[in-house]
Design a protein around this motif. Structure first.
Motif, PDB file in Angstrom:
ATOM      1  N   ASP A  26       0.790  -1.234   0.000  1.00 48.66           N
ATOM      2  CA  ASP A  26       0.000   0.000   0.000  1.00 48.66           C
ATOM      3  C   ASP A  26       0.822   1.285   0.000  1.00 48.66           C
ATOM      4  O   ASP A  26       0.292   2.348  -0.306  1.00 48.66           O
ATOM      5  N   ASP A  27       2.095   1.217   0.371  1.00 47.47           N
ATOM      6  CA  ASP A  27       2.879   2.434   0.588  1.00 47.47           C
ATOM      7  C   ASP A  27       4.275   2.256  -0.016  1.00 47.47           C
ATOM      8  O   ASP A  27       5.116   1.554   0.535  1.00 47.47           O
ATOM      9  N   GLU A  28       4.509   2.919  -1.142  1.00 48.51           N
ATOM     10  CA  GLU A  28       5.777   2.793  -1.850  1.00 48.51           C
ATOM     11  C   GLU A  28       6.962   3.252  -1.002  1.00 48.51           C
ATOM     12  O   GLU A  28       8.038   2.638  -1.039  1.00 48.51           O
ATOM     13  N   ALA A  29       6.787   4.304  -0.225  1.00 48.14           N
ATOM     14  CA  ALA A  29       7.873   4.787   0.633  1.00 48.14           C
ATOM     15  C   ALA A  29       8.220   3.750   1.706  1.00 48.14           C
ATOM     16  O   ALA A  29       9.391   3.527   2.017  1.00 48.14           O
ATOM     17  N   PHE A  30       7.203   3.099   2.252  1.00 50.51           N
ATOM     18  CA  PHE A  30       7.458   2.051   3.242  1.00 50.51           C
ATOM     19  C   PHE A  30       8.166   0.865   2.582  1.00 50.51           C
ATOM     20  O   PHE A  30       9.085   0.278   3.165  1.00 50.51           O
ATOM     21  N   ALA A  31       7.778   0.519   1.378  1.00 48.82           N
ATOM     22  CA  ALA A  31       8.443  -0.565   0.656  1.00 48.82           C
ATOM     23  C   ALA A  31       9.926  -0.251   0.471  1.00 48.82           C
ATOM     24  O   ALA A  31      10.784  -1.135   0.647  1.00 48.82           O
ATOM     25  N   ARG A  32      10.256   0.994   0.141  1.00 47.33           N
ATOM     26  CA  ARG A  32      11.664   1.402   0.016  1.00 47.33           C
ATOM     27  C   ARG A  32      12.378   1.299   1.362  1.00 47.33           C
ATOM     28  O   ARG A  32      13.523   0.851   1.423  1.00 47.33           O
ATOM     29  N   PHE A  33      11.720   1.732   2.438  1.00 41.79           N
ATOM     30  CA  PHE A  33      12.291   1.637   3.780  1.00 41.79           C
ATOM     31  C   PHE A  33      12.621   0.188   4.126  1.00 41.79           C
ATOM     32  O   PHE A  33      13.697  -0.112   4.642  1.00 41.79           O
ATOM     33  N   VAL A  34      11.724  -0.723   3.821  1.00 41.87           N
ATOM     34  CA  VAL A  34      11.955  -2.148   4.098  1.00 41.87           C
ATOM     35  C   VAL A  34      13.138  -2.653   3.275  1.00 41.87           C
ATOM     36  O   VAL A  34      14.028  -3.334   3.807  1.00 41.87           O
ATOM     37  N   THR A  35      13.179  -2.318   1.999  1.00 37.75           N
ATOM     38  CA  THR A  35      14.274  -2.756   1.134  1.00 37.75           C
ATOM     39  C   THR A  35      15.614  -2.198   1.620  1.00 37.75           C
ATOM     40  O   THR A  35      16.615  -2.916   1.690  1.00 37.75           O
ATOM     41  N   GLU A  36      15.632  -0.917   1.972  1.00 37.41           N
ATOM     42  CA  GLU A  36      16.861  -0.298   2.474  1.00 37.41           C
ATOM     43  C   GLU A  36      17.289  -0.917   3.805  1.00 37.41           C
ATOM     44  O   GLU A  36      18.486  -1.130   4.043  1.00 37.41           O
ATOM     45  N   SER A  37      16.321  -1.221   4.658  1.00 35.97           N
ATOM     46  CA  SER A  37      16.624  -1.853   5.942  1.00 35.97           C
ATOM     47  C   SER A  37      17.211  -3.244   5.739  1.00 35.97           C
ATOM     48  O   SER A  37      18.192  -3.622   6.399  1.00 35.97           O
ATOM     49  N   LEU A  38      16.650  -3.996   4.817  1.00 34.11           N
ATOM     50  CA  LEU A  38      17.178  -5.328   4.529  1.00 34.11           C
ATOM     51  C   LEU A  38      18.601  -5.235   3.985  1.00 34.11           C
ATOM     52  O   LEU A  38      19.472  -6.033   4.359  1.00 34.11           O
ATOM     53  N   ALA A  39      18.860  -4.260   3.128  1.00 36.10           N
ATOM     54  CA  ALA A  39      20.215  -4.067   2.595  1.00 36.10           C
ATOM     55  C   ALA A  39      21.198  -3.782   3.728  1.00 36.10           C
ATOM     56  O   ALA A  39      22.343  -4.258   3.703  1.00 36.10           O
ATOM     57  N   ARG A  40      20.778  -3.035   4.725  1.00 37.07           N
ATOM     58  CA  ARG A  40      21.635  -2.762   5.884  1.00 37.07           C
ATOM     59  C   ARG A  40      21.850  -4.027   6.705  1.00 37.07           C
ATOM     60  O   ARG A  40      22.973  -4.315   7.128  1.00 37.07           O
ATOM     61  N   HIS A  41      20.787  -4.774   6.936  1.00 32.98           N
ATOM     62  CA  HIS A  41      20.855  -5.999   7.739  1.00 32.98           C
ATOM     63  C   HIS A  41      21.865  -6.988   7.147  1.00 32.98           C
ATOM     64  O   HIS A  41      22.694  -7.530   7.869  1.00 32.98           O
ATOM     65  N   ILE A  42      21.808  -7.201   5.842  1.00 36.01           N
ATOM     66  CA  ILE A  42      22.670  -8.207   5.223  1.00 36.01           C
ATOM     67  C   ILE A  42      24.142  -7.795   5.207  1.00 36.01           C
ATOM     68  O   ILE A  42      25.003  -8.636   4.987  1.00 36.01           O
ATOM     69  N   LYS A  43      24.402  -6.525   5.476  1.00 38.85           N
ATOM     70  CA  LYS A  43      25.788  -6.055   5.550  1.00 38.85           C
ATOM     71  C   LYS A  43      26.292  -6.007   6.989  1.00 38.85           C
ATOM     72  O   LYS A  43      27.414  -5.580   7.239  1.00 38.85           O
ATOM     73  N   GLY A  44      25.442  -6.426   7.938  1.00 36.29           N
ATOM     74  CA  GLY A  44      25.851  -6.400   9.341  1.00 36.29           C
ATOM     75  C   GLY A  44      25.656  -5.049  10.009  1.00 36.29           C
ATOM     76  O   GLY A  44      26.226  -4.785  11.058  1.00 36.29           O
ATOM     77  N   ASP A  45      24.832  -4.189   9.419  1.00 34.79           N
ATOM     78  CA  ASP A  45      24.444  -2.920  10.044  1.00 34.79           C
ATOM     79  C   ASP A  45      23.141  -3.209  10.784  1.00 34.79           C
ATOM     80  O   ASP A  45      22.094  -3.367  10.165  1.00 34.79           O
ATOM     81  N   TRP A  46      23.214  -3.303  12.092  1.00 31.43           N
ATOM     82  CA  TRP A  46      22.091  -3.775  12.898  1.00 31.43           C
ATOM     83  C   TRP A  46      21.074  -2.686  13.206  1.00 31.43           C
ATOM     84  O   TRP A  46      20.139  -2.897  13.970  1.00 31.43           O
TER      85      TRP A  46
END
Length: 103
Positions: A26-46
């Motif tokens: 429902d929210d494109e900005a939230f979808a970007r936030f989730v994608t960016e958060s996942l990118a941080r997680h997989i790099k070890g940025d907690w």
């Protein structure tokens, strides 16, 4: 779909809870936030964990234990949320994106 290239650890099967999925749809900005958060997680940025919990995650990464990242974004408070968690299981079989109240 998000494809990780240089990951610090295997993500396993990627899933998100219904609540996160519905808001992503429902929210494109939230979808970007989730994608960016996942990118941080997989790099070890907690994310927004305190320093002690970040150190715990660093040790968990070395020892093959469960990993938890927390990401906050106040832009989504209008939806009643501002925080997501990303959890990768100890055996690296799955990574789940969820709201804290869905745990």
């Amino acid at each position: 779909m998000f494809i990780a290239v240089n990951t610090a650890f295997p993500l396993g099967h990627m899933v998100m809870t219904r609540g996160v999925n519905d808001l992503v749809a429902d929210d494109e900005a939230f979808a970007r936030f989730v994608t960016e958060s996942l990118a941080r997680h997989i790099k070890g940025d907690w994310g927004d964990l305190d320093d002690e919990d970040k150190l715990t995650n660093d040790e968990a990464l070395k020892q093959g234990l469960r990993l938890l990242s927390v990401y906050n974004d106040d832009r989504f408070a209008k939806h009643g949320i501002s925080t997501i968690w990303i959890i990768t299981e100890a055996n690296r079989s799955a990574t789940t994106i969820l709201f804290p109240d869905e745990y």
